[in-house]
Design a protein around this motif. Structure first.
Motif, PDB file in Angstrom:
ATOM      1  N   ILE A  20       0.832  -1.218   0.000  1.00 24.85           N
ATOM      2  CA  ILE A  20       0.000   0.000   0.000  1.00 24.85           C
ATOM      3  C   ILE A  20       0.863   1.264   0.000  1.00 24.85           C
ATOM      4  N   PRO A  21       1.907   1.363   0.854  1.00 24.37           N
ATOM      5  CA  PRO A  21       2.785   2.539   0.755  1.00 24.37           C
ATOM      6  C   PRO A  21       3.470   2.666  -0.600  1.00 24.37           C
ATOM      7  N   ALA A  22       3.842   1.534  -1.225  1.00 20.89           N
ATOM      8  CA  ALA A  22       4.469   1.595  -2.553  1.00 20.89           C
ATOM      9  C   ALA A  22       3.509   2.212  -3.566  1.00 20.89           C
ATOM     10  N   ILE A  23       2.240   1.824  -3.500  1.00 23.48           N
ATOM     11  CA  ILE A  23       1.228   2.368  -4.419  1.00 23.48           C
ATOM     12  C   ILE A  23       1.023   3.860  -4.158  1.00 23.48           C
ATOM     13  N   ASP A  24       0.946   4.244  -2.863  1.00 29.07           N
ATOM     14  CA  ASP A  24       0.755   5.658  -2.514  1.00 29.07           C
ATOM     15  C   ASP A  24       1.926   6.517  -2.990  1.00 29.07           C
ATOM     16  N   MET A  25       3.152   6.015  -2.813  1.00 34.78           N
ATOM     17  CA  MET A  25       4.326   6.779  -3.238  1.00 34.78           C
ATOM     18  C   MET A  25       4.365   6.946  -4.746  1.00 34.78           C
ATOM     19  N   ALA A  26       4.001   5.890  -5.480  1.00 34.79           N
ATOM     20  CA  ALA A  26       3.994   5.969  -6.942  1.00 34.79           C
ATOM     21  C   ALA A  26       2.998   7.022  -7.414  1.00 34.79           C
ATOM     22  N   GLU A  27       1.846   7.099  -6.752  1.00 32.18           N
ATOM     23  CA  GLU A  27       0.848   8.114  -7.104  1.00 32.18           C
ATOM     24  C   GLU A  27       1.398   9.508  -6.849  1.00 32.18           C
TER      25      GLU A  27
ATOM     26  N   GLN B 140       4.467  10.404  -6.954  1.00 29.30           N
ATOM     27  CA  GLN B 140       5.511  10.681  -7.944  1.00 29.30           C
ATOM     28  C   GLN B 140       4.941  10.919  -9.338  1.00 29.30           C
ATOM     29  N   GLY B 141       3.623  10.736  -9.491  1.00 25.39           N
ATOM     30  CA  GLY B 141       2.974  11.005 -10.759  1.00 25.39           C
ATOM     31  C   GLY B 141       3.023   9.875 -11.757  1.00 25.39           C
ATOM     32  N   SER B 142       3.422   8.682 -11.323  1.00 26.51           N
ATOM     33  CA  SER B 142       3.473   7.535 -12.234  1.00 26.51           C
ATOM     34  C   SER B 142       2.257   6.641 -12.003  1.00 26.51           C
ATOM     35  N   ALA B 143       2.056   5.677 -12.897  1.00 24.04           N
ATOM     36  CA  ALA B 143       0.958   4.722 -12.734  1.00 24.04           C
ATOM     37  C   ALA B 143       1.160   3.951 -11.441  1.00 24.04           C
ATOM     38  N   ALA B 144       0.190   3.989 -10.543  1.00 25.31           N
ATOM     39  CA  ALA B 144       0.369   3.461  -9.197  1.00 25.31           C
ATOM     40  C   ALA B 144       0.690   1.972  -9.172  1.00 25.31           C
ATOM     41  N   TRP B 145       0.144   1.235 -10.150  1.00 24.96           N
ATOM     42  CA  TRP B 145       0.303  -0.214 -10.114  1.00 24.96           C
ATOM     43  C   TRP B 145       1.644  -0.680 -10.654  1.00 24.96           C
TER      44      TRP B 145
ATOM     45  N   PRO C 298       5.089   0.237 -10.182  1.00 23.14           N
ATOM     46  CA  PRO C 298       6.142  -0.143  -9.235  1.00 23.14           C
ATOM     47  C   PRO C 298       5.731  -1.318  -8.347  1.00 23.14           C
ATOM     48  N   ALA C 299       4.457  -1.332  -7.952  1.00 19.98           N
ATOM     49  CA  ALA C 299       3.988  -2.406  -7.070  1.00 19.98           C
ATOM     50  C   ALA C 299       4.072  -3.758  -7.772  1.00 19.98           C
ATOM     51  N   ALA C 300       3.614  -3.821  -9.008  1.00 16.50           N
ATOM     52  CA  ALA C 300       3.609  -5.095  -9.737  1.00 16.50           C
ATOM     53  C   ALA C 300       5.022  -5.537 -10.110  1.00 16.50           C
ATOM     54  N   ILE C 301       5.813  -4.606 -10.644  1.00 16.26           N
ATOM     55  CA  ILE C 301       7.174  -4.966 -11.061  1.00 16.26           C
ATOM     56  C   ILE C 301       8.028  -5.349  -9.865  1.00 16.26           C
ATOM     57  N   GLY C 302       8.003  -4.519  -8.833  1.00 13.59           N
ATOM     58  CA  GLY C 302       8.800  -4.806  -7.633  1.00 13.59           C
ATOM     59  C   GLY C 302       8.382  -6.109  -6.978  1.00 13.59           C
ATOM     60  N   PHE C 303       7.073  -6.347  -6.904  1.00 15.79           N
ATOM     61  CA  PHE C 303       6.561  -7.579  -6.288  1.00 15.79           C
ATOM     62  C   PHE C 303       7.071  -8.815  -7.025  1.00 15.79           C
ATOM     63  N   LEU C 304       6.961  -8.815  -8.353  1.00 15.76           N
ATOM     64  CA  LEU C 304       7.375  -9.978  -9.135  1.00 15.76           C
ATOM     65  C   LEU C 304       8.899 -10.167  -9.086  1.00 15.76           C
TER      66      LEU C 304
ATOM     67  N   LEU D  20      12.306   3.818  -4.483  1.00 15.17           N
ATOM     68  CA  LEU D  20      11.774   3.385  -3.192  1.00 15.17           C
ATOM     69  C   LEU D  20      10.485   2.582  -3.323  1.00 15.17           C
ATOM     70  N   PRO D  21       9.501   2.989  -4.142  1.00 14.69           N
ATOM     71  CA  PRO D  21       8.290   2.166  -4.284  1.00 14.69           C
ATOM     72  C   PRO D  21       8.589   0.757  -4.798  1.00 14.69           C
ATOM     73  N   TYR D  22       9.557   0.645  -5.706  1.00 15.79           N
ATOM     74  CA  TYR D  22       9.932  -0.666  -6.238  1.00 15.79           C
ATOM     75  C   TYR D  22      10.542  -1.552  -5.153  1.00 15.79           C
ATOM     76  N   ILE D  23      11.375  -0.945  -4.285  1.00 15.59           N
ATOM     77  CA  ILE D  23      12.033  -1.732  -3.230  1.00 15.59           C
ATOM     78  C   ILE D  23      11.023  -2.171  -2.179  1.00 15.59           C
ATOM     79  N   LEU D  24      10.062  -1.299  -1.871  1.00 16.67           N
ATOM     80  CA  LEU D  24       8.992  -1.691  -0.944  1.00 16.67           C
ATOM     81  C   LEU D  24       8.234  -2.908  -1.487  1.00 16.67           C
TER      82      LEU D  24
END
Length: 260
Positions: free
Chosen positions: A56-63, A65-70, A72-78, A209-213
Motif C-alpha cells: 500500500i505505501p508503494a502504491i501511494d508513493m507511486a501516485e 511521484q505522478g506515475s501509474a500506481a500499479w 512499481p507495485a507489480a514490477i517490484g513484487f514480481l 523506493l516504491p519498487y524496493i517496498l
C-alpha cells in the motif's frame, strides 16, 4: 534519525535471540501443534506486513511521484518473488519437514542446512524493515517512524517463535543447547545486515523506493507461500495453523493501522 533506525533494525534480532534462548528453558522437542500454531502466526504477520507496510505505501508513493500506481507495485513484487525463487534454487538448505536438502549440492551438515533455510526467509524480513525505515527517514508518503517501529515490532514477535522453531528441534536432534542457540541466533543476524544494506541502497536511489517496498513484499510472500504455510499444515490435518495465521494477521494489521 539514524539512532532510531539502528534501534529499529535490531529489534527483530532481539526477537530471534529470545526465541532461540528458549532452548535453555524448555525440555524436549516442541509439540507439533505448537509448532504449527507458531508457523501459522508468522505467516499471518508477514502477509499483513506485506500488504499494509509495503504494498500500500508503494502504491501511494507511486501516485505521489505522478506515475501509474500499479507499475512499481507489480514490477517490484514480481522481482521480489523471482529473487527468492533464485536463492531458493541455488543456496543449499533443508526444511524441518523434509529429509532431502534443496539448492546446489554441498557438504554441509543437517544443522547448518536447517539454519540456512531459516536464514533465507529472514533476509526479506530484514529488507522490509530496512526499506520502511529508509522511507520514514526521508519523510516519504504515509510511512512514519511509528509505522516503521510497528513493522519492526511485528517482525520481532513472529521471530520469537521462529527462533524457538529452529533451536529446539536442533537440540532434539542431538545438537548441544549452546550450539542450537547459536545457530538460531545466527539465522537472525541476516536481518539487521539486510536492513542496513537496504537503507544505504535506498538512500542512494530514492526514486526506486516504491519498487524496493514492493520487492520486499514479494520476497516475504514467497516465503509464506513456499515454506511457512505448507509447514504449518503438514502432517495430521489440523486447523491450528490457520488459527495462528488469523491471529498473526490481525495483530500485525492492528499494529500498523494503530501506530502508522
Amino acid at each position: 534519525m539514524w539512532t532510531n533506525a539502528i534501534i529499529g533494525i535490531l529489534i527483530p534480532l532481539i526477537g530471534t535471540t529470545a526465541g532461540s534462548a528458549l532452548v535453555f528453558f524448555l525440555r524436549g522437542e516442541m509439540r507439533p501443534w505448537v509448532q504449527k500454531l507458531l508457523l501459522g502466526f508468522a505467516s499471518g504477520v508477514m502477509i499483513a506486513a506485506s500488504v499494509w507496510s509495503l504494498l500500500i505505501p508503494a502504491i501511494d508513493m507511486a501516485e505521489e511521484q505522478g506515475s501509474a500506481a500499479w507499475v512499481p507495485a507489480a514490477i517490484g513484487f514480481l522481482l521480489g518473488v523471482g529473487f527468492l525463487l533464485l536463492l531458493d534454487s541455488v543456496v543449499p538448505h533443508q526444511h524441518l519437514d523434509c529429509d532431502r536438502p534443496e539448492g546446489c549440492p554441498s557438504g554441509l551438515g543437517k544443522s547448518a542446512m536447517l539454519t540456512l533455510a531459516v536464514t533465507l526467509h529472514n533476509l526479506p524480513e530484514g529488507m522490509a524493515v530496512g526499506v520502511v525505515f529508509a522511507a520514514a527517514m526521508q519523510g516519504e508518503g504515509s510511512l512514519s517512524l511509528a509505522s516503521a517501529f510497528a513493522l519492526s515490532a511485528g517482525i520481532a514477535m513472529q521471530n520469537l517463535p521462529e527462533g524457538a522453531v529452529i533451536s529446539m528441534p536442533l537440540a532434539g536432534r542431538g545438537a548441544s543447547r549452546g550450539r542450537a542457540f547459536l545457530l538460531g541466533f545466527g539465522s537472525g543476524v541476516v536481518e539487521p545486515a539486510g536492513a542496513l544494506l537496504t537503507i544505504l541502497l535506498t538512500g542512494l536511489i530514492t526514486p526506486v523506493l516504491p519498487y524496493i517496498l514492493a520487492f520486499a513484499a514479494g520476497a516475504m510472500l514467497y516465503v509464506v507461500i513456499e515454506e511457512l504455510i505448507p509447514e504449518s499444515q503438514s502432517g495430521e490435518h489440523s486447523n491450528i495453523g490457520t488459527v495462528g495465521a488469523a491471529a498473526g494477521f490481525a495483530l500485525m494489521m492492528i499494529l500498523d493501522v494503530a501506530l502508522g
